[in-house]
Design an enzyme around this catalytic site. Sequence first.
Site, PDB file in Angstrom:
ATOM      1  N   LYS A 263      27.054  16.845 -27.423  1.00  0.00           N
ATOM      2  CA  LYS A 263      27.064  15.737 -28.331  1.00  0.00           C
ATOM      3  C   LYS A 263      25.544  15.594 -28.628  1.00  0.00           C
ATOM      4  O   LYS A 263      25.407  15.367 -30.091  1.00  0.00           O
ATOM      5  CB  LYS A 263      27.642  15.244 -27.307  1.00  0.00           C
ATOM      6  CG  LYS A 263      29.015  14.859 -26.865  1.00  0.00           C
ATOM      7  CD  LYS A 263      28.737  12.694 -25.893  1.00  0.00           C
ATOM      8  CE  LYS A 263      28.221  13.154 -24.964  1.00  0.00           C
ATOM      9  NZ  LYS A 263      28.995  13.160 -23.890  1.00  0.00           N
TER      10      LYS A 263
ATOM     11  N   ARG B 288      31.621   4.672 -23.199  1.00  0.00           N
ATOM     12  CA  ARG B 288      32.862   5.546 -22.367  1.00  0.00           C
ATOM     13  C   ARG B 288      34.121   4.636 -22.145  1.00  0.00           C
ATOM     14  O   ARG B 288      33.703   5.947 -20.854  1.00  0.00           O
ATOM     15  CB  ARG B 288      31.651   6.064 -21.306  1.00  0.00           C
ATOM     16  CG  ARG B 288      30.445   7.814 -21.282  1.00  0.00           C
ATOM     17  CD  ARG B 288      30.192   7.596 -20.371  1.00  0.00           C
ATOM     18  NE  ARG B 288      29.384   9.450 -20.704  1.00  0.00           N
ATOM     19  CZ  ARG B 288      28.030   9.724 -20.977  1.00  0.00           C
ATOM     20  NH1 ARG B 288      27.591   8.504 -21.571  1.00  0.00           N
ATOM     21  NH2 ARG B 288      27.655  10.102 -20.610  1.00  0.00           N
TER      22      ARG B 288
ATOM     23  N   ARG C 211      20.781  23.867 -17.391  1.00  0.00           N
ATOM     24  CA  ARG C 211      20.622  23.008 -18.313  1.00  0.00           C
ATOM     25  C   ARG C 211      19.068  23.007 -17.720  1.00  0.00           C
ATOM     26  O   ARG C 211      19.076  22.794 -16.733  1.00  0.00           O
ATOM     27  CB  ARG C 211      20.937  21.927 -17.917  1.00  0.00           C
ATOM     28  CG  ARG C 211      20.924  21.576 -19.946  1.00  0.00           C
ATOM     29  CD  ARG C 211      21.938  20.440 -20.504  1.00  0.00           C
ATOM     30  NE  ARG C 211      22.923  19.606 -19.446  1.00  0.00           N
ATOM     31  CZ  ARG C 211      23.392  18.447 -19.734  1.00  0.00           C
ATOM     32  NH1 ARG C 211      23.700  19.307 -21.467  1.00  0.00           N
ATOM     33  NH2 ARG C 211      23.487  17.762 -19.401  1.00  0.00           N
TER      34      ARG C 211
ATOM     35  N   ARG D  36      17.508  18.293 -14.536  1.00  0.00           N
ATOM     36  CA  ARG D  36      18.145  16.720 -14.531  1.00  0.00           C
ATOM     37  C   ARG D  36      18.673  16.570 -13.120  1.00  0.00           C
ATOM     38  O   ARG D  36      19.049  17.438 -12.938  1.00  0.00           O
ATOM     39  CB  ARG D  36      19.411  16.492 -15.828  1.00  0.00           C
ATOM     40  CG  ARG D  36      18.462  15.654 -16.736  1.00  0.00           C
ATOM     41  CD  ARG D  36      19.134  15.198 -17.767  1.00  0.00           C
ATOM     42  NE  ARG D  36      20.531  14.833 -17.625  1.00  0.00           N
ATOM     43  CZ  ARG D  36      21.001  14.605 -18.710  1.00  0.00           C
ATOM     44  NH1 ARG D  36      21.250  14.302 -19.417  1.00  0.00           N
ATOM     45  NH2 ARG D  36      22.923  13.871 -18.170  1.00  0.00           N
TER      46      ARG D  36
ATOM     47  N   ARG E 270      30.635  13.897 -12.170  1.00  0.00           N
ATOM     48  CA  ARG E 270      30.486  12.870 -13.752  1.00  0.00           C
ATOM     49  C   ARG E 270      31.955  13.500 -14.757  1.00  0.00           C
ATOM     50  O   ARG E 270      32.547  13.154 -15.309  1.00  0.00           O
ATOM     51  CB  ARG E 270      30.118  14.143 -14.339  1.00  0.00           C
ATOM     52  CG  ARG E 270      28.425  12.834 -13.287  1.00  0.00           C
ATOM     53  CD  ARG E 270      26.901  13.533 -14.171  1.00  0.00           C
ATOM     54  NE  ARG E 270      26.869  13.159 -15.682  1.00  0.00           N
ATOM     55  CZ  ARG E 270      26.000  14.024 -16.524  1.00  0.00           C
ATOM     56  NH1 ARG E 270      24.931  15.192 -16.028  1.00  0.00           N
ATOM     57  NH2 ARG E 270      25.880  14.066 -18.155  1.00  0.00           N
TER      58      ARG E 270
HETATM   59  P1  AMP Z   1      24.402  11.890 -20.595  1.00  0.00           P
HETATM   60  O1  AMP Z   1      23.113  11.447 -21.039  1.00  0.00           O
HETATM   61  O2  AMP Z   1      24.877  10.680 -21.737  1.00  0.00           O
HETATM   62  O3  AMP Z   1      24.941  12.229 -19.494  1.00  0.00           O
HETATM   63  O4  AMP Z   1      24.635   9.667 -19.704  1.00  0.00           O
HETATM   64  C1  AMP Z   1      23.608  10.376 -18.648  1.00  0.00           C
HETATM   65  C2  AMP Z   1      24.496   8.847 -17.054  1.00  0.00           C
HETATM   66  O5  AMP Z   1      23.486   7.999 -17.954  1.00  0.00           O
HETATM   67  C3  AMP Z   1      25.611   8.995 -17.304  1.00  0.00           C
HETATM   68  O6  AMP Z   1      26.262  10.040 -15.797  1.00  0.00           O
HETATM   69  C4  AMP Z   1      25.561   7.788 -16.805  1.00  0.00           C
HETATM   70  O7  AMP Z   1      25.162   7.542 -15.629  1.00  0.00           O
HETATM   71  C5  AMP Z   1      25.113   6.847 -18.299  1.00  0.00           C
HETATM   72  N1  AMP Z   1      25.403   6.965 -19.249  1.00  0.00           N
HETATM   73  C6  AMP Z   1      25.299   6.931 -20.173  1.00  0.00           C
HETATM   74  N2  AMP Z   1      25.649   6.362 -21.030  1.00  0.00           N
HETATM   75  C7  AMP Z   1      26.520   5.670 -20.419  1.00  0.00           C
HETATM   76  C8  AMP Z   1      27.757   4.709 -20.970  1.00  0.00           C
HETATM   77  N3  AMP Z   1      27.666   4.294 -22.685  1.00  0.00           N
HETATM   78  N4  AMP Z   1      28.237   3.992 -20.065  1.00  0.00           N
HETATM   79  C9  AMP Z   1      27.696   4.404 -18.172  1.00  0.00           C
HETATM   80  N5  AMP Z   1      26.883   4.373 -18.156  1.00  0.00           N
HETATM   81  C10 AMP Z   1      26.012   5.469 -18.932  1.00  0.00           C
END
Ligand code: AMP
Length: 216
Positions: free
Chosen positions: A13, A88, A127, A162, A173
């Site tokens: 994404k 989400r 990654r 990360r 996740r």
């Molecule tokens: P991402 O980089 O989009 O994979 O997000 C990394 C982490 O940020 C996720 O595993 C969540 O802990 C938090 N996070 C990001 N976006 C959201 C969201 N829309 N709702 C809740 N937690 C989020």
Amino acid sequence: MRIILIGPPGCGKGTQAKLLCKRMKLEHIGTGDLLREAIRNETSVGRRAKPFVETGNLVPDELVNDLVSERFQREDRPKNFVLDGYPRTLMQAKSLDAVLSGCHLPLSSVVLLDVCDTEIIKRVTGRWSCPKLGCKATYHSLSNPSKVQGICDDCKTALVQREDDHVETVKSRLTVYHKDTVPLIPYYNDNGLLKKIHGTGDIEQIYQALVTALSV
Ligand code: AMP
């Protein structure tokens, strides 16, 4: 154009959102990036979000809804954008509907990047990224390794993984994704916005499939 990209963690994404934004002059709103920045800057949002982000759990809806809605309350609110990683949950999707309808900015499309769990685990655990501000280059130990293992090609900084990209965290996740985010698929399908593409293969091929999906 106002687009949401959804899909499992590590489906690409972020990569596709950045390409779309660059080539179509859209604003990128990535809640994961916003939260990581808040954590790095030790803001009050960052302090509240940190334990959830590091363990691969979702940050509470109110917190992330506020983060996004604040962006749309400002005078310079984005008119054309790609939302990456938000919404989400169904609660977030409903909050976003209210925010966007208040600003008269209806969504154009919601694109699901479909990738199976086995592929996700392979991808995410390989990654690596450059932590240097202003560089942020990304690598993959299998598909896009740095020239010298563990070192950024561009600025020679030591690469990092990360916190939430370790295998056990990725599995949790994925569980969260299936439980909380997959219900968005019928939600956006029912209101006619959903398009689905395969998220495997070459980045450019996926991008072309994405553009085709957006134009039909
Ligand atoms: P991402 O980089 O989009 O994979 O997000 C990394 C982490 O940020 C996720 O595993 C969540 O802990 C938090 N996070 C990001 N976006 C959201 C969201 N829309 N709702 C809740 N937690 C989020």
